[in-house]
Enzyme design. Structure first.
Site: not given
Length: 251
Positions: A163, A167
């Site tokens: 994640y 990002k």
């Protein structure tokens, strides 16, 4: 002429805003905020019923709303979403890439399917949306793109590595597309900290009541709104390629 009681810089009357992941959490808050300030809204997420519910709340404000069920990590569904949005409203002035997910778990337990799913939704999908819509904006009347990133992309955190990596890629994409589609399109990102959305119901009580940041608390979902409105509005006319931290002062 602006709506009574609304600062002209934050009057979105006549604008069309597409919000992915707009049926719940931070996305739902942003949908409501834009609609309250005069925008027509395209709401996209995987669950069409939830999108329709959110669209009903927008229509209750006297604004137009289009609910579209789409998986925002799959390009075929994204392309269909874009065409439906343009068919429905004829334009998109503001894109908010909000859809995302990031399960917390030991890195060695992440299998390939989950890794791909995380990267698809948090980076691959937003790239497709921003590149396709950004090009149309640049060739038309211009526009603004707001990518919802995460403080995990800037502050090293364990157990959310795919994640955080996705990002971080979204941050790089933000800066690159800001240069590519300038000067008619501004592209910025919000690096969000922990917010008490529906996802936080799975947190422990201690996690909900405390946060490892300067303010010592998690954010109320409404606290994302002012930054999103700023980056989408003429108030930020000289701001592009920026990563705005809304995280309570994370270390």
């Amino acid at each position: 002429m602006g709506k009574p009681g609304i600062d002209p810089l934050f009057d979105f009357a006549g604008k069309v805003v597409l919000v992915t992941g707009g049926s719940r959490g931070l996305g739902r808050q942003m949908v409501q905020a834009f609609a309250e300030r005069g925008a027509d809204i395209v709401i996209a997420s995987r669950k069409i019923d939830a999108c329709e519910e959110a669209a009903g709340a927008v229509r209750a404000l006297g604004r137009r709303a289009l609910a579209i069920g789409a998986h925002c990590g799959r390009w075929d569904q994204i392309d269909r979403l874009i065409e439906q949005a343009y068919d429905g409203f004829g334009r998109i002035d503001i894109l908010v890439n909000n859809a995302g997910m990031g399960p917390e778990m030991p890195s060695d337990e992440v299998d390939e399917a989950l890794y791909d799913s995380i990267l698809n939704l948090n980076l691959k999908g937003p790239f497709r949306l921003a590149s396709r819509i950004g090009k149309r904006m640049a060739e038309g009347d211009g526009g603004a793109i707001v990518n919802i990133s995460s403080i995990a992309s800037l502050v090293p955190m364990p157990r959310v590595v795919p994640y955080a990596a996705a990002k971080a890629g979204l941050n790089a994409m933000t800066v690159s597309l800001a240069r590519e589609y300038a000067p008619r399109v501004r592209v910025n990102a919000i690096c969000a900290g922990p917010f008490l959305t529906d996802i936080s119901r799975a947190w422990t009580e201690d996690m909900r009541e405390r946060a490892d940041n300067a303010l010592g608390r998690n954010g109320d979902p409404r606290e994302i709104v002012t930054s999103a409105l700023y980056l989408a509005s003429p108030a930020s006319s000289f701001t592009t390629g920026a990563l705005i931290r809304v995280d309570g002062g994370a270390a």
